[in-house]
Design a protein around this motif. Sequence first.
Motif, PDB file in Angstrom:
ATOM      1  N   LEU A 200       0.077   3.929  -2.994  1.00 34.55           N
ATOM      2  CA  LEU A 200      -0.708   5.122  -2.751  1.00 34.55           C
ATOM      3  C   LEU A 200       0.102   6.509  -2.457  1.00 34.55           C
ATOM      4  O   LEU A 200      -0.265   7.342  -2.142  1.00 34.55           O
ATOM      5  CB  LEU A 200      -1.241   4.589  -1.200  1.00 34.55           C
TER       6      LEU A 200
ATOM      7  N   PHE B  98       3.727   7.733   4.207  1.00 41.07           N
ATOM      8  CA  PHE B  98       3.994   6.371   3.496  1.00 41.07           C
ATOM      9  C   PHE B  98       5.037   6.072   3.260  1.00 41.07           C
ATOM     10  O   PHE B  98       5.869   4.817   3.171  1.00 41.07           O
ATOM     11  CB  PHE B  98       3.228   6.426   2.153  1.00 41.07           C
TER      12      PHE B  98
ATOM     13  N   GLN C 162      -0.651   9.442  -4.547  1.00 43.97           N
ATOM     14  CA  GLN C 162      -1.871   9.800  -4.974  1.00 43.97           C
ATOM     15  C   GLN C 162      -2.462  11.258  -4.317  1.00 43.97           C
ATOM     16  O   GLN C 162      -3.374  11.592  -4.975  1.00 43.97           O
ATOM     17  CB  GLN C 162      -2.974   8.619  -4.297  1.00 43.97           C
TER      18      GLN C 162
ATOM     19  N   ALA D 224       0.977  -1.197  -0.088  1.00 48.01           N
ATOM     20  CA  ALA D 224      -0.134   0.069  -0.012  1.00 48.01           C
ATOM     21  C   ALA D 224       0.952   1.139   0.087  1.00 48.01           C
ATOM     22  O   ALA D 224       0.373   2.196  -0.655  1.00 48.01           O
ATOM     23  CB  ALA D 224      -0.863   0.117   1.142  1.00 48.01           C
TER      24      ALA D 224
END
Lengths: 348, 165
Positions: free
Chosen positions: A100, A113, A103, A96
């Motif tokens: 991600l 992240f 994004q 993930a």
Amino acid sequence: MGFIWFWLVAVMLVAYVLFDGFDLGVGILHPFLARREEERQLMLRAIGPVWDGNEVWLLASGGTLYFAFPLLYASAFSGFYLALMIVLWLLIMRGASIELRMQMEIGVWRSFFDGLFFISSALLAIFFGAALANVIRGVPLNEDGYFFLPLWTNWRVGPEPGILDWYSVLGGVVAFVALAVHGALYLAVKTEDALQQRARVFARWAWGVLAALTVISLPASIVVRGDTLVNYKSYPVTFVVPLMVVLSLVCIFRFSRHGGDRMAFASSCIYLSAVLVGAAIGLYPRLLPSSGDAARDITIPKALSGPHTLHVGLAWWALGMLLALTYFVIVYRMFRGKVSLDSGGYGH
Amino acid sequence: MLSFLIYGTTKAEVQGLDRFPRDQWPEPLPLLFYSYHIMAGLGTYFVLLMAIAAFLLWRGKLFQTRWVLWPLMLSFPLPYIANTAGWMTAEIGRQPWIIYGVMRTSEGYSKYVSAGNGLFTLLGFMGMYTVLSILFIVLIYRIMEKGPLPGELGHAGKHASLTFA
């Protein structure tokens, strides 16, 4: 048949460590080697198109375990339950965080992240190393072949080990350093300029730690499991494997010093394979040794499926492997060469 | 009709639930019944909606037909519901068997994994999936808000930009 399937599973596990190893290594190095946003993106692009396919080898070996050695699958996966679930969550979070990251443009999104990417990659490396150490050390199997290990007990390797004790933590640290080096050597192949330089410098520095850890881990394994060397002594030809470990370590050092990035990475692949094959040779024919009574070891004959299953499975395995290898060759050729910031996204 | 769908011949007898022993019934029964019918009902609705939409697309009138466009857009969450209902049907309906006719679920679980571990990991997965679903909805919404990029739709692009304006 048992012999064949033991080594097929071993080969797939080795493939997983070689491939996802550098993904995890890049994740470990991500906060340290990349100083600017562009460099972070370059590091992610180096693994972007391939990390998902690389993870497939883990599923392949786990699935093959389920099929060929059902008792081992049942016993190990419920005995190591918590650790396995944590590994699963870490795999989800690692994936993930890669996908991600780009994004949204909200303030802490990318940093969050990136942090998640590092933590999950680092913990995965440590857990995988600890898992291997657990298999070597053995677990307290009971009569019907099952066990359950808490996450830790007293950190000692005695009759009642936990999943984490000094030996498996050592295994985790070895894996952590080895995969970090593997990732750095991969980056040296795939990147240029400052990032490549930093990767090379890190690989050379960490090599010393890795060599020291490798040297420590052999006597540690003998202490923990006295019969590690039985197979080696019965078939002296297998001593070529520890020899490969030493040779490949030397090669890593020499090639990365002279700028031979591809050869250094190849040497790292050989090093990891030799370490794992060496552990497998020491283990054979046990699959999961018992830390107590040796009669309770889960051996190949105990865990093997029926002959019809194994024969049919071999045919399908060959077909599946053909497809998988074709795919791998195509993808790696498509994305060969250095990564750059020109093309959009992670190239996949 | 039902025997044909299940057994491939109209001569076979489809046994009702009352023919099976009571201890082989799945529980809870109403949940199973409704999830199956939700799945099948939504599936039928999808087929009808898509048939109408396909027909209109073929005629070139889809992008002006608002009474089809609205349901098409509002049906966005329905496949997820249908999907989940279908899985509930399968997993509740299989009870009490974990291997049909061979092993019951009560015989097949991991005896050495305590209930606390199971609960911990269940909550862990639920939490993780909740977070990921929320992220998913947020990100999908942002993509839908941006709409298609100009020139991406081919010959239908002209009509699309009229209605998306």
